[in-house]
Design a protein around this motif. Structure first.
Motif, PDB file in Angstrom:
ATOM      1  N   PRO A 183       8.873 -28.072  20.988  1.00 49.99           N
ATOM      2  CA  PRO A 183       7.510 -27.390  21.416  1.00 49.99           C
ATOM      3  C   PRO A 183       7.953 -26.049  22.116  1.00 49.99           C
ATOM      4  N   ALA A 184       7.013 -25.310  22.553  1.00 50.95           N
ATOM      5  CA  ALA A 184       7.316 -24.088  23.176  1.00 50.95           C
ATOM      6  C   ALA A 184       8.056 -24.227  24.183  1.00 50.95           C
ATOM      7  N   GLY A 185       9.015 -23.240  24.328  1.00 47.14           N
ATOM      8  CA  GLY A 185      10.255 -23.477  25.592  1.00 47.14           C
ATOM      9  C   GLY A 185      11.397 -24.364  24.961  1.00 47.14           C
ATOM     10  N   THR A 186      11.389 -24.487  23.836  1.00 42.94           N
ATOM     11  CA  THR A 186      12.682 -24.969  23.174  1.00 42.94           C
ATOM     12  C   THR A 186      13.832 -23.925  22.893  1.00 42.94           C
ATOM     13  N   VAL A 187      15.056 -24.216  23.321  1.00 43.67           N
ATOM     14  CA  VAL A 187      15.777 -23.218  23.423  1.00 43.67           C
ATOM     15  C   VAL A 187      17.175 -23.444  22.400  1.00 43.67           C
ATOM     16  N   ILE A 188      17.514 -22.684  21.555  1.00 36.98           N
ATOM     17  CA  ILE A 188      18.484 -23.019  20.605  1.00 36.98           C
ATOM     18  C   ILE A 188      19.740 -22.036  21.035  1.00 36.98           C
ATOM     19  N   ILE A 189      20.883 -22.599  21.331  1.00 45.03           N
ATOM     20  CA  ILE A 189      22.073 -21.566  21.555  1.00 45.03           C
ATOM     21  C   ILE A 189      22.916 -21.857  20.253  1.00 45.03           C
ATOM     22  N   VAL A 190      23.409 -20.719  19.476  1.00 40.66           N
ATOM     23  CA  VAL A 190      24.024 -21.144  18.318  1.00 40.66           C
ATOM     24  C   VAL A 190      25.164 -19.860  18.320  1.00 40.66           C
ATOM     25  N   ASP A 191      26.034 -20.350  17.351  1.00 41.73           N
ATOM     26  CA  ASP A 191      27.062 -19.260  17.209  1.00 41.73           C
ATOM     27  C   ASP A 191      26.654 -18.791  15.412  1.00 41.73           C
ATOM     28  N   THR A 192      25.926 -17.886  15.504  1.00 41.75           N
ATOM     29  CA  THR A 192      25.424 -17.641  14.000  1.00 41.75           C
ATOM     30  C   THR A 192      26.388 -16.929  13.170  1.00 41.75           C
ATOM     31  N   LYS A 193      27.802 -16.698  13.562  1.00 42.85           N
ATOM     32  CA  LYS A 193      28.672 -16.304  12.956  1.00 42.85           C
ATOM     33  C   LYS A 193      29.220 -17.672  12.146  1.00 42.85           C
ATOM     34  N   ASN A 194      29.546 -18.702  12.822  1.00 44.63           N
ATOM     35  CA  ASN A 194      30.279 -19.790  12.401  1.00 44.63           C
ATOM     36  C   ASN A 194      29.569 -21.215  11.985  1.00 44.63           C
ATOM     37  N   ALA A 195      28.049 -20.906  12.074  1.00 39.74           N
ATOM     38  CA  ALA A 195      27.154 -21.884  11.750  1.00 39.74           C
ATOM     39  C   ALA A 195      26.222 -21.578  10.533  1.00 39.74           C
ATOM     40  N   LEU A 196      26.474 -21.844   9.365  1.00 37.18           N
ATOM     41  CA  LEU A 196      25.315 -21.278   8.349  1.00 37.18           C
ATOM     42  C   LEU A 196      24.041 -21.757   8.943  1.00 37.18           C
ATOM     43  N   HIS A 197      23.061 -20.879   8.509  1.00 36.56           N
ATOM     44  CA  HIS A 197      21.833 -21.289   9.128  1.00 36.56           C
ATOM     45  C   HIS A 197      20.668 -20.544   8.404  1.00 36.56           C
ATOM     46  N   HIS A 198      19.322 -20.701   8.671  1.00 36.14           N
ATOM     47  CA  HIS A 198      18.390 -19.842   8.261  1.00 36.14           C
ATOM     48  C   HIS A 198      17.084 -20.353   8.957  1.00 36.14           C
ATOM     49  N   GLY A 199      16.021 -19.612   8.761  1.00 36.25           N
ATOM     50  CA  GLY A 199      14.666 -20.077   8.964  1.00 36.25           C
ATOM     51  C   GLY A 199      14.139 -20.698   7.816  1.00 36.25           C
ATOM     52  N   THR A 200      13.077 -21.708   7.994  1.00 36.13           N
ATOM     53  CA  THR A 200      12.544 -22.191   6.783  1.00 36.13           C
ATOM     54  C   THR A 200      11.180 -21.689   6.457  1.00 36.13           C
ATOM     55  N   ILE A 201      10.752 -21.902   5.305  1.00 37.99           N
ATOM     56  CA  ILE A 201       9.465 -21.536   4.644  1.00 37.99           C
ATOM     57  C   ILE A 201       8.290 -21.976   5.646  1.00 37.99           C
ATOM     58  N   ARG A 202       7.461 -21.276   5.627  1.00 41.71           N
ATOM     59  CA  ARG A 202       6.276 -21.842   6.920  1.00 41.71           C
ATOM     60  C   ARG A 202       5.092 -21.334   6.347  1.00 41.71           C
ATOM     61  N   THR A 203       3.987 -22.211   6.804  1.00 40.42           N
ATOM     62  CA  THR A 203       2.484 -21.829   6.410  1.00 40.42           C
ATOM     63  C   THR A 203       1.811 -21.358   7.706  1.00 40.42           C
ATOM     64  N   GLU A 204       2.632 -21.253   8.709  1.00 39.99           N
ATOM     65  CA  GLU A 204       1.884 -20.853  10.060  1.00 39.99           C
ATOM     66  C   GLU A 204       2.937 -19.747  10.743  1.00 39.99           C
ATOM     67  N   ASP A 205       2.563 -18.774  11.382  1.00 42.00           N
ATOM     68  CA  ASP A 205       3.295 -17.889  12.092  1.00 42.00           C
ATOM     69  C   ASP A 205       4.041 -18.393  13.201  1.00 42.00           C
ATOM     70  N   ARG A 206       5.091 -17.615  13.433  1.00 37.63           N
ATOM     71  CA  ARG A 206       6.101 -18.213  14.721  1.00 37.63           C
ATOM     72  C   ARG A 206       6.560 -17.184  15.377  1.00 37.63           C
ATOM     73  N   SER A 207       6.475 -17.273  16.906  1.00 41.27           N
ATOM     74  CA  SER A 207       7.153 -16.372  17.899  1.00 41.27           C
ATOM     75  C   SER A 207       8.271 -16.734  18.619  1.00 41.27           C
ATOM     76  N   THR A 208       9.329 -15.947  18.651  1.00 40.80           N
ATOM     77  CA  THR A 208      10.555 -16.113  19.230  1.00 40.80           C
ATOM     78  C   THR A 208      11.202 -15.031  20.081  1.00 40.80           C
ATOM     79  N   LEU A 209      12.000 -15.578  21.093  1.00 45.09           N
ATOM     80  CA  LEU A 209      12.823 -14.461  21.572  1.00 45.09           C
ATOM     81  C   LEU A 209      14.426 -14.723  21.022  1.00 45.09           C
TER      82      LEU A 209
END
Length: 283
Positions: A218-244
């Motif tokens: 839900p809105a307000g979800t927080v993801i703390i991630v080491d973006t160097k050492n955890a391979l990651h991506h955003g996924t294909i979407r059919t609706e827009d997404r807003s984040t900080l």
């Protein structure tokens, strides 16, 4: 040939100094409460910890959200519906006090310093809107960030995110231990892509899709991630997404040139103060 050897020696020397500095700083790391040590242990194990703003309970959260939704309402319509690849719309909000105050909350900074293992730099904040997409490109490809040897980025969902909204997805570090065969396979594929990213099919050949970790919430979800050492991506979407997006590295980082985007004119700046360096954290 000689220049390549020189570069290798320089890299090894730099890495040695880095590990010595982490060892020396280990005795100065701030103490953590048990609940925050659980966050640290999750980051060390898999590179990611998922929580919510409510569960974190930071004092500056109400002001952060109020400012975030106000700034989101001010973002101009990019008029990009006709494009096949719609790049994200990004505003730099580092200079606004509500974002700054949340980013340097002492409890948050202590967790991050314990993970990075050195004095840290808070580089800033992006307000980001990602649009509908039909195929993988850009940050929708699996990738690893390059600002430093360890990087912490904090993503906060500003709207409900489910499969159609394109949740953040990652591969737990525990599945690809450093110097394991799977690690070499994935990072060789990244190297072959010139670090521009690899698609789902290439990743499936090494790590089955059933082992990938998706992060809807839900809105307000927080993801703390080491973006160097955890391979990651955003996924294909059919609706827009807003984040900080909040960004932290060691101070100084290995690649300071990649950190300037959080305070310079790379993106439109919704801020009043002028910034030229990573934000100095309170002692």
């Amino acid at each position: 040939m000689f220049s390549a050897i020189q570069r290798k020696i320089s890299t090894l020397s730099s890495d040695f100094k880095y590990y010595v500095a982490r060892w020396k700083h280990s005795r100065n790391l701030p103490a953590l409460e048990e609940c925050d040590r659980n966050i640290l242990n999750a980051l060390k194990k898999d590179g990611v910890y998922v929580t919510t703003l409510a569960d974190l309970g930071l004092n500056s959260t109400p002001e952060l959200l109020k400012a975030a939704y106000h700034q989101l309402s001010q973002m101009e319509n990019p008029n990009n519906d006709h494009l096949d690849e719609r790049l994200p719309q990004i505003y730099t909000v580092t200079g606004l006090p509500e974002f700054y105050a949340w980013g340097i909350e002492k409890r948050l900074v202590n967790i991050i310093e314990n993970y990075i293992g050195l004095p840290i730099a808070f580089h800033g904040v992006h307000l980001r809107k990602d649009f509908k997409s039909k195929h993988q490109f850009g940050t929708l490809l699996w990738h690893s960030d390059a600002e430093d040897r360890r990087i912490i980025k904090i993503f906060i969902y500003l709207n409900d995110v489910e499969e159609k909204t394109g949740p953040f997805e990652y591969i737990p570090r525990s599945l690809t231990p450093l110097f394991s065969w799977k690690y070499f396979q994935l990072y060789y594929k990244l190297y072959k892509s010139r670090y521009m990213g690899i698609d789902d099919e290439e990743v499936k050949a090494v790590i089955p899709k059933s082992a990938w970790k998706s992060c809807p919430g839900p809105a307000g979800t927080v993801i703390i991630v080491d973006t160097k050492n955890a391979l990651h991506h955003g996924t294909i979407r059919t609706e827009d997404r807003s984040t900080l997006f909040f960004c932290y590295t060691a101070n100084p980082p290995e690649r300071p040139d990649l950190c300037t985007q959080y305070w310079d004119d790379t993106y439109p700046r919704a801020e009043l103060r002028s910034a030229s360096d990573p934000v100095k954290l309170p002692t």
